[in-house]
Every structure is written in C-alpha cells, then in structure tokens.
Scaffold this active site. Structure first.
Site, PDB file in Angstrom:
ATOM      1  N   CYS A  50       0.830  -1.219   0.000  1.00  0.00           N
ATOM      2  CA  CYS A  50       0.000   0.000   0.000  1.00  0.00           C
ATOM      3  C   CYS A  50       0.860   1.263   0.000  1.00  0.00           C
ATOM      4  O   CYS A  50       0.408   2.331  -0.375  1.00  0.00           O
ATOM      5  CB  CYS A  50      -0.947   0.011   1.197  1.00  0.00           C
ATOM      6  SG  CYS A  50      -0.153   0.397   2.776  1.00  0.00           S
ATOM      7  N   ARG A 110       6.658 -27.096 -11.729  1.00  0.00           N
ATOM      8  CA  ARG A 110       5.477 -26.256 -11.711  1.00  0.00           C
ATOM      9  C   ARG A 110       4.478 -26.681 -12.782  1.00  0.00           C
ATOM     10  O   ARG A 110       4.849 -26.867 -13.943  1.00  0.00           O
ATOM     11  CB  ARG A 110       5.850 -24.815 -12.002  1.00  0.00           C
ATOM     12  CG  ARG A 110       5.597 -23.753 -10.955  1.00  0.00           C
ATOM     13  CD  ARG A 110       4.593 -24.089  -9.887  1.00  0.00           C
ATOM     14  NE  ARG A 110       4.631 -23.152  -8.794  1.00  0.00           N
ATOM     15  CZ  ARG A 110       5.081 -23.424  -7.568  1.00  0.00           C
ATOM     16  NH1 ARG A 110       5.524 -24.611  -7.247  1.00  0.00           N
ATOM     17  NH2 ARG A 110       5.056 -22.501  -6.632  1.00  0.00           N
TER      18      ARG A 110
HETATM   19  P1  NAD Z   1       8.391 -28.954  -3.401  1.00  0.00           P
HETATM   20  O1  NAD Z   1       7.612 -30.053  -2.778  1.00  0.00           O
HETATM   21  O2  NAD Z   1       8.334 -28.742  -4.866  1.00  0.00           O
HETATM   22  O3  NAD Z   1       9.929 -29.144  -2.998  1.00  0.00           O
HETATM   23  C1  NAD Z   1      10.363 -29.644  -1.789  1.00  0.00           C
HETATM   24  C2  NAD Z   1      11.663 -30.430  -2.032  1.00  0.00           C
HETATM   25  O4  NAD Z   1      12.216 -30.790  -0.767  1.00  0.00           O
HETATM   26  C3  NAD Z   1      11.450 -31.724  -2.824  1.00  0.00           C
HETATM   27  O5  NAD Z   1      12.358 -31.790  -3.913  1.00  0.00           O
HETATM   28  C4  NAD Z   1      11.748 -32.823  -1.785  1.00  0.00           C
HETATM   29  O6  NAD Z   1      12.328 -33.973  -2.379  1.00  0.00           O
HETATM   30  C5  NAD Z   1      12.723 -32.104  -0.862  1.00  0.00           C
HETATM   31  N1  NAD Z   1      12.790 -32.658   0.492  1.00  0.00           N
HETATM   32  C6  NAD Z   1      11.782 -33.164   1.244  1.00  0.00           C
HETATM   33  N2  NAD Z   1      12.241 -33.601   2.426  1.00  0.00           N
HETATM   34  C7  NAD Z   1      13.569 -33.342   2.441  1.00  0.00           C
HETATM   35  C8  NAD Z   1      14.606 -33.561   3.397  1.00  0.00           C
HETATM   36  N3  NAD Z   1      14.353 -34.128   4.588  1.00  0.00           N
HETATM   37  N4  NAD Z   1      15.866 -33.165   3.100  1.00  0.00           N
HETATM   38  C9  NAD Z   1      16.127 -32.585   1.898  1.00  0.00           C
HETATM   39  N5  NAD Z   1      15.188 -32.369   0.935  1.00  0.00           N
HETATM   40  C10 NAD Z   1      13.926 -32.747   1.214  1.00  0.00           C
HETATM   41  O7  NAD Z   1       7.953 -27.597  -2.646  1.00  0.00           O
HETATM   42  P2  NAD Z   1       8.198 -26.078  -3.106  1.00  0.00           P
HETATM   43  O8  NAD Z   1       7.115 -25.641  -4.017  1.00  0.00           O
HETATM   44  O9  NAD Z   1       9.594 -25.935  -3.563  1.00  0.00           O
HETATM   45  O10 NAD Z   1       7.971 -25.328  -1.708  1.00  0.00           O
HETATM   46  C11 NAD Z   1       8.893 -25.495  -0.660  1.00  0.00           C
HETATM   47  C12 NAD Z   1       8.379 -24.844   0.619  1.00  0.00           C
HETATM   48  O11 NAD Z   1       8.355 -23.418   0.473  1.00  0.00           O
HETATM   49  C13 NAD Z   1       6.948 -25.226   1.010  1.00  0.00           C
HETATM   50  O12 NAD Z   1       6.932 -25.449   2.413  1.00  0.00           O
HETATM   51  C14 NAD Z   1       6.146 -23.999   0.643  1.00  0.00           C
HETATM   52  O13 NAD Z   1       4.960 -23.893   1.398  1.00  0.00           O
HETATM   53  C15 NAD Z   1       7.127 -22.918   0.984  1.00  0.00           C
HETATM   54  N6  NAD Z   1       6.873 -21.575   0.398  1.00  0.00           N
HETATM   55  C16 NAD Z   1       7.095 -20.500   1.200  1.00  0.00           C
HETATM   56  C17 NAD Z   1       6.901 -19.215   0.725  1.00  0.00           C
HETATM   57  C18 NAD Z   1       7.209 -18.027   1.591  1.00  0.00           C
HETATM   58  O14 NAD Z   1       6.854 -16.911   1.210  1.00  0.00           O
HETATM   59  N7  NAD Z   1       7.869 -18.198   2.730  1.00  0.00           N
HETATM   60  C19 NAD Z   1       6.449 -19.018  -0.589  1.00  0.00           C
HETATM   61  C20 NAD Z   1       6.239 -20.133  -1.402  1.00  0.00           C
HETATM   62  C21 NAD Z   1       6.463 -21.411  -0.892  1.00  0.00           C
HETATM   63 ZN    ZN Z   2       2.821 -20.306  -3.539  1.00  0.00          ZN
END
Ligand code: NAD
Ligand code: ZN
Ligand code: 022
Length: 375
Positions: A92, A370
């Site tokens: 904003c 994606r």
């Molecule tokens: P995703 O599922 O595509 O990727 C997660 C990856 O982590 C996968 O490749 C998986 O194999 C790996 N993984 C799982 N357990 C693991 C471990 N113990 N050790 C190592 N690697 C491991 O998810 P994404 O779309 O990349 O999102 C990741 C996170 O980011 C989610 O929790 C999402 O909610 C969060 N996120 C946060 C924000 C923010 O603004 N803070 C914005 C978007 C997404």
């Molecule tokens: Zn998102």
C-alpha cells in the site's frame, strides 16, 4: 458476470470446475481477466483441510497473471488493458510496515484477506446466491477475479502470461530470499535444502548474485540434474553419505587458514522443521545466516541449542522473498525478459482449468516442478 472457476467445495474434496458469479470492482478494486495461474503447495495445503485457517467454499489460487478489464472508483495506478500479476502480499506504501522500509508485510488489508473477503468485508464471488470466499486476496483459479488495487503489480505487456504467473509466488520467493532477505554477496558459499519449485529459484538467485559454492541437498536424486541446470555446483543426498548430514556439509565448506567449515548462507525450502535445524547448524560460526522459506504445518516447532545462536549464527524467515510486490515484481519480469533468470524449463506441465485436479496429482508425485493452468 459469469466466470469459469475451480471451486474448493470442502476439505479433502477435489476442486469442482463450474460457472460462478462475480460482481464488478468496487472503490479501490480492479477486475482482472486471469490468463494463467500456477499451482502451488499452499493451495493444496488449504484444500486438504490441514490448514486450520482454511475457509470453504472458496476460489483458491495465488500465482496468476492477467489483464485489467475494469477499475472501480478512485483507482489511479492501473487502467483497463494493463497487464498485472496479483499479489498475496500487497504493497500500500502507506501503512506503518510499508513506511518502515524494514518489512514487506503490508498490513493495509491483512485482516480481511485472512477472512477470505475483500477489504469492505464482503465477497465478490457467489454461486446460486451463496457466498464463496476469496483466497490469499488473489483467487486466481478463475478466469476473472477482483483484487484490491494495492494487490496488483503492473508488468510489461510483451511478457508471456503462462511463464510470468510463476513470478506471482515461486520465482519471487526464491530469488527474493537471496537478494532481499539474505542479501548474499558475490563469492559467498550457500546450501539450499529442498530442490523443488522454491529451492531451484533460490539456486538461480545465488547464481545471479555471484555465489561461489552452491550446494543443493535433496532426498530425491532426480533433483541433481535440476539443480545443476540453474547453477548448483555440488549435490548431497542425505541418505547416501553414510553419516550425519551437518558435519558432512561443514566439512565440504571448510575454507581459510583456520579451516572452520559452514556456509555463509543456508536456505530451508522443505517446510520440514528437522531440516530447518540442519540448515541453521550447517551455517558458519560467527556470521552464518539461515533463511526459513518453507512453511511448516500448523503447531510445529523448531529447536536448536542456544549455543548455535550465541556463537553468531542467525535464524531468519521470509515471506514472498521479502519482495515489495508493486515495486519488485515488475523488475523480476524484466530480468526474465532480459534472460537474466530462467523460468521456461521449470514450467514442466500446462493444462486447461478442467484438468487442475490432475495438476495437484503431478505436484504430489514430485513429477512437476510447476504446473500451470492456461485459461
Ligand atoms: P516442493 O515439494 O516442490 O519441494 C520440496 C523439495 O524438498 C522436494 O524436492 C523434496 O524432495 C525435498 N525434500 C523433502 N524432504 C527433504 C529432506 N528431509 N531433506 C532434503 N530435501 C527434502 O515444494 P516447493 O514448491 O519448492 O515449496 C517449498 C516450501 O516453500 C513449502 O513449504 C512452501 O509452502 C514454501 N513456500 C514458502 C513461501 C514463503 O513466502 N515463505 C512461498 C512459497 C512457498
Ligand atoms: Zn505459492
Ligand atoms: C505461498 N506460500 C506458501 C506457498 N506459496 C506462503 C504462505 C504463507 C506466507 C507466505 C507465502 C506467509 C508468511 C507470513 C504470512 N504469510 C503472514 C503475513 C502477515 O501476517 O502479514 C501469509 C500470507 C497470506 C496469507 C496467510 C499467510 C493469506 O492470505 N491467507 C502472506
């Protein structure tokens, strides 16, 4: 007006593709024709019913791109025909948070956004006279949506919607965490935990700023090739090192005369609280910073020994990569159009709205980085 939408009818139920009614924009609001939307984890988290704040019925979706078709009274920053990206973190430029310059978490419409309604407390979406909730202030799983003016970023018109929609969440979150939150400097060493849609964007952000060593950590070996595509220099699968992960990573990052290991910056992109601890503890003593990007389930807690912080490690978090949406998102679109960052290879699947439930399945099986719905 009638619009085509994927409606979240209840927790754990598939989205229903149907026609719903949308009212026009009121004062300070804009009507946007959504041309494309990404499918992100948080949409699924809410649909699954695990999100205690999830509201039903609702129009989900928060990673869109489209064209302004109509503006309400008093709207000055955009006009019909403008190309925009909806912002779940608005800007904003007037609230104490925006004015502080210390955070991107604008508070102007925060309360109503969380309640699934527009800032005046009402919804623009309905079905058969029954109200539908908005979601994250964006509701991009519909071919038209209404947004507050402060929740759209105007972007250049030659950028393709089916790619730049990803800037509405994943790209900006990953690259922004590097640039805005960590402020990584050239020559730095970094470790990225989780190489999904967010982690890969952290990696390309690190490459963009000139990080030296970029270590990717993932339990899925298929992610090695993905990481390398965007600038990862080393890959570690925790299951294959035959020992504890943290000492292994500290050893890999040993530098200088004193041979103290640990990365300058680490990023959790998993949402797993155990991984968040590993990420903090694999930072360099004295100055290492660990950035929490992953969103953990409701009620989860993180822990470490205070000694980790007393010896100078810093634990930080970031929302939307610390980006101020109306200011920063158009710049990221420019970087994409100038070839400074890549998006196309990460869009592994596109589909019509009718197949959106299949898009969720692809995400679960780790088959897609994606998936994007093209209207
Ligand atoms: P995703 O599922 O595509 O990727 C997660 C990856 O982590 C996968 O490749 C998986 O194999 C790996 N993984 C799982 N357990 C693991 C471990 N113990 N050790 C190592 N690697 C491991 O998810 P994404 O779309 O990349 O999102 C990741 C996170 O980011 C989610 O929790 C999402 O909610 C969060 N996120 C946060 C924000 C923010 O603004 N803070 C914005 C978007 C997404
Ligand atoms: Zn998102
Ligand atoms: C996006 N996210 C995860 C995957 N894709 C995501 C989820 C939550 C946040 C950011 C990104 C987030 C971090 C901090 C907050 N949120 C709180 C912001 C505040 O209180 O000001 C968050 C946001 C929006 C909503 C809920 C939580 C919402 O609209 N329901 C930004």
């Amino acid at each position: 007006m009638d619009v085509r939408a994927a409606v979240a009818v209840g927790a754990g139920k598939p989205l229903e593709i149907t026609t719903v009614q949308l009212e026009g924009p009121r004062a300070g609001e804009v009507l946007v024709e959504i041309k494309a939307t990404g499918i992100c984890h948080t949409d699924w988290f809410t649909l699954s019913g695990e999100d205690p704040e999830g509201l039903f019925p609702a129009i989900l979706g928060h990673e869109g791109a489209g064209i302004v078709r109509e503006v309400g009274a008093g709207v000055t920053s955009v006009k019909p025909g403008d190309h925009v990206i909806p912002l779940y973190t608005p800007e904003c430029r007037q609230c104490p948070s925006c004015l502080s310059r210390k955070t991107n978490l604008c508070t102007a419409i925060r309360a109503t956004q969380g309640q699934g309604v527009m800032p005046d407390g009402t919804s623009r979406f309905s079905i058969g006279g029954k109200k539908l909730h908005h979601y994250m202030g964006t509701s991009t799983f519909a071919n038209y949506t209404v947004l507050p003016e402060i929740a759209v970023a105007r972007v250049r018109e030659d950028a393709p919607f089916d790619k730049i929609c990803y800037i509405g969440c994943g790209v900006t979150t990953g690259i922004g965490a590097v640039i805005n939150t960590a402020k990584v400097e050239p020559g730095a060493t970094a470790i990225v935990f989780g190489l999904g849609g967010i982690g890969l964007n952290v990696i390309q952000g690190l490459r963009l700023v000139g990080a030296d060593m970029i270590i990717g950590v993932d339990i899925n070996n298929d992610k090695k090739a993905w990481g390398e595509k965007f600038g990862m220099t080393h890959f570690v699968n925790p299951a294959e090192i035959g020992g504890d992960l943290v000492p292994h990573l500290v050893n890999m990052t040993k530098r200088g005369a004193d041979q103290i290991g640990g990365a300058d910056y680490t990023f959790d992109c998993t949402g797993n609280t155990k991984v968040m601890r590993q990420a903090l503890e694999s930072c360099h003593r004295g100055w290492g910073e660990s950035i929490v990007i992953g969103v953990a389930g409701a009620g989860q807690e993180i822990s470490t020994r205070p000694f980790q912080l007393v010896t100078g490690r810093v634990w930080k978090g970031t929302a939307f990569g610390g980006a101020r949406g109306r200011t920063d998102v158009p710049k990221i679109v420019d970087w994409y159009m100038d070839g400074k960052i890549q998006i196309d290879p990460m869009i592994t699947h596109t589909m019509p709205l009718e197949d959106i439930n299949k898009g969720f399945d692809l995400m679960h099986h780790g088959e897609s980085v994606r998936g994007v719905v093209v209207f």
